[in-house]
Design an enzyme around this catalytic site. Sequence first.
Site, mmCIF file in Angstrom:
data_model
loop_
_atom_site.group_PDB
_atom_site.id
_atom_site.type_symbol
_atom_site.label_atom_id
_atom_site.label_comp_id
_atom_site.label_asym_id
_atom_site.label_seq_id
_atom_site.Cartn_x
_atom_site.Cartn_y
_atom_site.Cartn_z
ATOM 1 N N GLY A 110 0.812 -1.218 0.000
ATOM 2 C CA GLY A 110 0.000 0.000 0.000
ATOM 3 C C GLY A 110 0.839 1.260 0.000
ATOM 4 N N GLY A 112 2.536 3.557 1.582
ATOM 5 C CA GLY A 112 3.075 3.730 2.935
ATOM 6 C C GLY A 112 3.586 5.140 3.166
ATOM 7 N N ARG A 113 3.925 5.809 2.090
ATOM 8 C CA ARG A 113 4.365 7.200 2.232
ATOM 9 C C ARG A 113 3.914 8.036 1.043
ATOM 10 N NH1 ARG A 113 10.738 7.498 1.076
ATOM 11 N NH2 ARG A 113 10.907 5.747 -0.354
ATOM 12 N N GLY A 146 6.866 6.884 6.768
ATOM 13 C CA GLY A 146 6.028 7.633 5.824
ATOM 14 C C GLY A 146 6.709 8.856 5.238
ATOM 15 N N ARG A 203 3.844 14.076 -7.086
ATOM 16 C CA ARG A 203 3.813 13.336 -8.355
ATOM 17 C C ARG A 203 2.449 13.535 -9.009
ATOM 18 N NH1 ARG A 203 6.379 7.492 -6.819
ATOM 19 N NH2 ARG A 203 4.391 7.100 -5.793
ATOM 20 N N ARG A 210 -1.454 0.262 -9.661
ATOM 21 C CA ARG A 210 -0.338 -0.656 -9.937
ATOM 22 C C ARG A 210 -0.870 -2.078 -10.093
ATOM 23 N NH1 ARG A 210 3.737 2.033 -6.604
ATOM 24 N NH2 ARG A 210 2.905 4.106 -6.218
ATOM 25 N N ASP A 280 4.374 -4.180 -7.303
ATOM 26 C CA ASP A 280 3.751 -2.972 -6.754
ATOM 27 C C ASP A 280 4.356 -1.716 -7.384
ATOM 28 O OD1 ASP A 280 5.947 -4.110 -5.158
ATOM 29 O OD2 ASP A 280 5.870 -2.219 -4.077
ATOM 30 N N ASP A 290 7.674 5.058 -9.439
ATOM 31 C CA ASP A 290 8.495 4.793 -8.247
ATOM 32 C C ASP A 290 9.986 4.798 -8.562
ATOM 33 O OD1 ASP A 290 6.264 4.748 -6.750
ATOM 34 O OD2 ASP A 290 6.554 2.754 -5.906
HETATM 35 P P1 AMP Z 1 9.241 0.567 -2.737
HETATM 36 O O1 AMP Z 1 9.974 -0.718 -2.937
HETATM 37 O O2 AMP Z 1 10.113 1.751 -2.426
HETATM 38 O O3 AMP Z 1 8.328 0.863 -3.867
HETATM 39 O O4 AMP Z 1 8.360 0.414 -1.418
HETATM 40 C C1 AMP Z 1 7.690 -0.763 -1.070
HETATM 41 C C2 AMP Z 1 6.650 -0.474 -0.031
HETATM 42 O O5 AMP Z 1 7.233 0.121 1.119
HETATM 43 C C3 AMP Z 1 5.545 0.458 -0.482
HETATM 44 O O6 AMP Z 1 4.356 -0.001 0.080
HETATM 45 C C4 AMP Z 1 5.948 1.776 0.124
HETATM 46 O O7 AMP Z 1 4.847 2.612 0.349
HETATM 47 C C5 AMP Z 1 6.584 1.350 1.430
HETATM 48 N N1 AMP Z 1 7.571 2.313 1.934
HETATM 49 C C6 AMP Z 1 8.788 2.584 1.434
HETATM 50 N N2 AMP Z 1 9.396 3.535 2.173
HETATM 51 C C7 AMP Z 1 8.555 3.870 3.168
HETATM 52 C C8 AMP Z 1 8.599 4.803 4.259
HETATM 53 N N3 AMP Z 1 9.649 5.564 4.490
HETATM 54 N N4 AMP Z 1 7.523 4.855 5.061
HETATM 55 C C9 AMP Z 1 6.448 4.094 4.859
HETATM 56 N N5 AMP Z 1 6.344 3.206 3.871
HETATM 57 C C10 AMP Z 1 7.380 3.095 3.028
HETATM 58 MG MG MG Z 2 6.821 1.361 -4.596
#
Ligand code: AMP
Ligand code: MG
Length: 537
Positions: A110, A112-113, A146, A203, A210, A280, A290
Amino acid sequence: MNSQQTIKNLHDLEFDNQFTREMPADPETENFRRQVSQACYSRVIPTKVSQPQLVSYSKEVADLLDLSTAAVESAEFAEVFAGNQVLEGMDPFAMCYGGHQFGNWAGQLGDGRAINLGEVRNQKGEHWTLQLKGAGPTPYSRTADGLAVLRSSVREFLCSEAMYHLGVPTTRALSLVLTGEQVLRDMFYDGNPEHEPGAVVCRVAPSFLRFGNYQIFASRGEIEPLHKLVDYTIRTDFPELGEPGREVYLRWFEEVCRRTADMIIHWMRVGFVHGVMNTDNMSILGLTIDYGPYGWLEDYDPNWTPNTTDAAGRRYRFGNQPQIALWNLVQLANAIFPLIEDAEPLQKSLDEYVDGFEQGFQQMMAEKLGFSSLQRDTDLPLIEELQQVLQLVETDMTIFFRRLALLKAECEPASDAAELLAPLMDAYYDPAKLTGDVRTKITDWLERYLNRLREEQASDAVRRERMNRVNPKYVLRNYLAQLAIDKAAEGDFSLVNELLELLRRPYDEQPEQEEYAGKRPEWARNRPGCSMLSCSS
Ligand code: AMP
Ligand code: MG
């Protein structure tokens, strides 16, 4: 912009939030980490920050939203796009999705940030979703904070816009704002966390859906919301396919396969390595999405991955991107299978991806080489052997292709190897290695290539012009992004803005900016941020 359009200030933006209006919402509105079922999203308000400061913005994206320069440069803009103020008409939410990370199902991930603020309807009637990245925790933040740091935000901001100007399908970036907060990050995952400046990128895309948004429902057996989401996607983002139904679902999947192939062909054309092609991170619209530990090929090495987390398996290496996209499409096919219940037509689209990619890739390579059309008998072996030629010694991909356009097919053949190689010398990291067998192989290929060019009708000048439109002069070299980050960390954003400007015209000669078209300097060879990137961001 034509004169009939009005230029808007922030409060004139018109929001039309189709997604939150039509898709099932999480009934819980408190902001705490949780599993969310039977819902596409959770409403959540960005976290307030102390000192929003606009660092940079994209004029082209402001234009998409009909925003005036005055609006973007106002103090209120920084407040809104750091997450301090929610404009009337916005309806902020985080999306629920899952995903396969490095080949393994990871369950619910989901936003997350990321927090979607709302969908702007511009004067052309287009829908553009605004999304803040790094604006505080959401129900999907799991164990993380986040937030985002300046370093990774500069990278996302610059690369989104650079990719757009290169003609690569991508999400866009409106703004880069410093929050005034300090964020703790263990950049090398070595137990030495440090504080870094916090930042938020806004963005912009028609949709941020996704593959993982569909996968999460299928994984939980939640077929009704899956159905709703697929119907919604088709109606809003693929209306040309017709009213949703079984046949249209199949056409839609075929179209997603086609767009994904198109995106990967562009990546291969410009030397872009995404670095984290988890499901994702695959946009349903076929947009590059991303920007994390991505990188640009310097020396042509199909095995290169910029992501240190990927160093062992090299799953996301440059040359493997087409196969990984296919693997990801298979996961999407599995996710929508319950709506179709027949594997055969889905498999057919996957097979078409393979064929379509192959043909598109060959066509793209023919264009990079300046052929007006692909002559399979002669050109496929040339293309194939070029892959080898580029790996004999360290060869800068971007410079090599750009300089190839300088070869002359009209003149007398070069009298010796040195003359033949002369236009390409800038592409070689160690010209002293161009000896013996290596030199012979490269010059042999060049001679065959020149012979092939002599069959072309177009003059050298016309061919060069054509090649220069597909072989960029300027890309966001890894070390350039890092130089901009180093300066930005000291409060000097001049290089961020200079690179943004440079990369608006990546195919043009910009003589005063020649230094940015050169090879990676030696100091950058093994420097973190320049050749190795972690997921820490
Ligand atoms: P990514 O591989 O960077 O696309 O991230 C994978 C997952 O981790 C996604 O659900 C992001 O929203 C979550 N995520 C990455 N960095 C953070 C963060 N600093 N705080 C919260 N969620 C994060
Ligand atoms: Mg991502």
